[in-house]
Design an enzyme around this catalytic site. Structure first.
Site, PDB file in Angstrom:
ATOM      1  CG  ASP A 101      -2.039   0.888   0.704  1.00  0.00           C
ATOM      2  OD1 ASP A 101      -1.954   1.970   0.439  1.00  0.00           O
ATOM      3  OD2 ASP A 101      -3.078   0.848   2.132  1.00  0.00           O
ATOM      4  CB  VAL A 151      -8.887  -5.132  -1.284  1.00  0.00           C
ATOM      5  CG1 VAL A 151      -9.439  -4.722  -2.375  1.00  0.00           C
ATOM      6  CG2 VAL A 151      -7.611  -5.081  -0.872  1.00  0.00           C
TER       7      VAL A 151
HETATM    8  P1  IMP Z   1       1.617  -0.648   3.779  1.00  0.00           P
HETATM    9  O1  IMP Z   1       2.967  -0.344   4.850  1.00  0.00           O
HETATM   10  O2  IMP Z   1       0.978   1.130   4.001  1.00  0.00           O
HETATM   11  O3  IMP Z   1       1.937  -0.728   2.727  1.00  0.00           O
HETATM   12  O4  IMP Z   1       0.897  -1.084   4.521  1.00  0.00           O
HETATM   13  C1  IMP Z   1       1.032  -2.849   4.103  1.00  0.00           C
HETATM   14  C2  IMP Z   1      -0.176  -4.069   5.350  1.00  0.00           C
HETATM   15  O5  IMP Z   1      -1.380  -2.658   5.250  1.00  0.00           O
HETATM   16  C3  IMP Z   1      -0.748  -4.793   4.641  1.00  0.00           C
HETATM   17  O6  IMP Z   1       0.529  -6.112   5.434  1.00  0.00           O
HETATM   18  C4  IMP Z   1      -2.072  -5.080   4.961  1.00  0.00           C
HETATM   19  O7  IMP Z   1      -1.985  -5.485   6.462  1.00  0.00           O
HETATM   20  C5  IMP Z   1      -2.489  -3.712   5.282  1.00  0.00           C
HETATM   21  N1  IMP Z   1      -3.069  -3.049   4.294  1.00  0.00           N
HETATM   22  C6  IMP Z   1      -3.270  -2.215   3.197  1.00  0.00           C
HETATM   23  N2  IMP Z   1      -3.910  -2.393   2.065  1.00  0.00           N
HETATM   24  C7  IMP Z   1      -4.468  -3.696   2.489  1.00  0.00           C
HETATM   25  C8  IMP Z   1      -6.168  -3.769   2.343  1.00  0.00           C
HETATM   26  O8  IMP Z   1      -6.924  -2.871   1.561  1.00  0.00           O
HETATM   27  N3  IMP Z   1      -6.924  -3.726   3.317  1.00  0.00           N
HETATM   28  C9  IMP Z   1      -6.319  -4.715   4.195  1.00  0.00           C
HETATM   29  N4  IMP Z   1      -4.953  -4.560   4.806  1.00  0.00           N
HETATM   30  C10 IMP Z   1      -4.172  -3.940   4.286  1.00  0.00           C
END
Ligand code: IMP
Ligand code: MG
Length: 179
Positions: A101, A151
């Protein structure tokens, strides 16, 4: 539970097919190299379980517990909650996560694991959101690019729910917190 699903974005058979392709790519890339797969729990457990069974190489497997998200909003803080049981020294490491994300989770994990003397650290995610990332890191292996939606399913949760669904979907709005 099926009534809570709004739209199925990626059905189970497409996940299985793409997981096979990623496994084949990794099998080619890591043949003859000491491979260690690090699974970020809990979101990547199902994806990684299916992925590693498509990699017929000798490999070591471990799980890392990371906290990075609260509800549908990024906490913008990533905490590594556990230690590995394996040594990464001189190993070719692939970190597997459910979704990329902002990228902060993988960037934090890669930085932490890189301090443990690996030959290299690569990354693999089932999903990558189509939005600006907050880090220079780009995942090496990506299952599917998806729109910037929240999602669930196939390991991904909203407040620990929906992980067991066999597909990737959005869920009905009454589950999204009002803030
Ligand atoms: P990042 O650190 O912002 O890249 O987020 C990664 C983590 O956030 C992932 O390992 C997920 O656990 C959680 N996450 C991010 N987007 C979603 C989503 O759309 N649904 C469920 N979990 C998400
Ligand atoms: Mg999560």
């Amino acid at each position: 539970m099926e009534n809570d699903v709004a739209e199925i974005l990626i059905p189970a058979d497409r996940i299985a097919q793409r997981t096979g392709e990623l496994g084949a790519a990794m099998t080619r890339d890591f043949a003859g190299k000491p491979l260690t797969i690090v699974i970020i729990s809990s979101g990547a457990l199902m994806f990684a379980a299916d992925l590693v069974r498509q990699i017929p190489l000798p490999l070591e497997l471990d799980v890392l517990s990371v906290k990075s998200y609260i509800g549908t909003r990024s906490s913008r803080r990533v905490t590594v909650l556990s230690e590995l049981h394996v040594s990464l020294r001189d190993r070719h490491v692939v970190v597997v996560d459910d979704i990329f994300d902002s990228g902060l989770t993988l960037a934090t994990v890669v930085e932490a694991l890189s301090r443990q003397g690996p030959a290299e650290v690569r990354t693999c995610v089932l999903l990558q959101k189509e939005r600006a990332r907050d880090t220079a890191l780009a995942p090496d292996y990506v299952g599917f690019p998806i729109p910037d939606l929240f999602v669930v399913g196939y390991g991904l949760d909203y407040k620990h729910k929906f992980r067991h669904l066999p597909f990737i979907c959005t869920f009905k709005e009454e589950y999204v917190p009002v803030d």
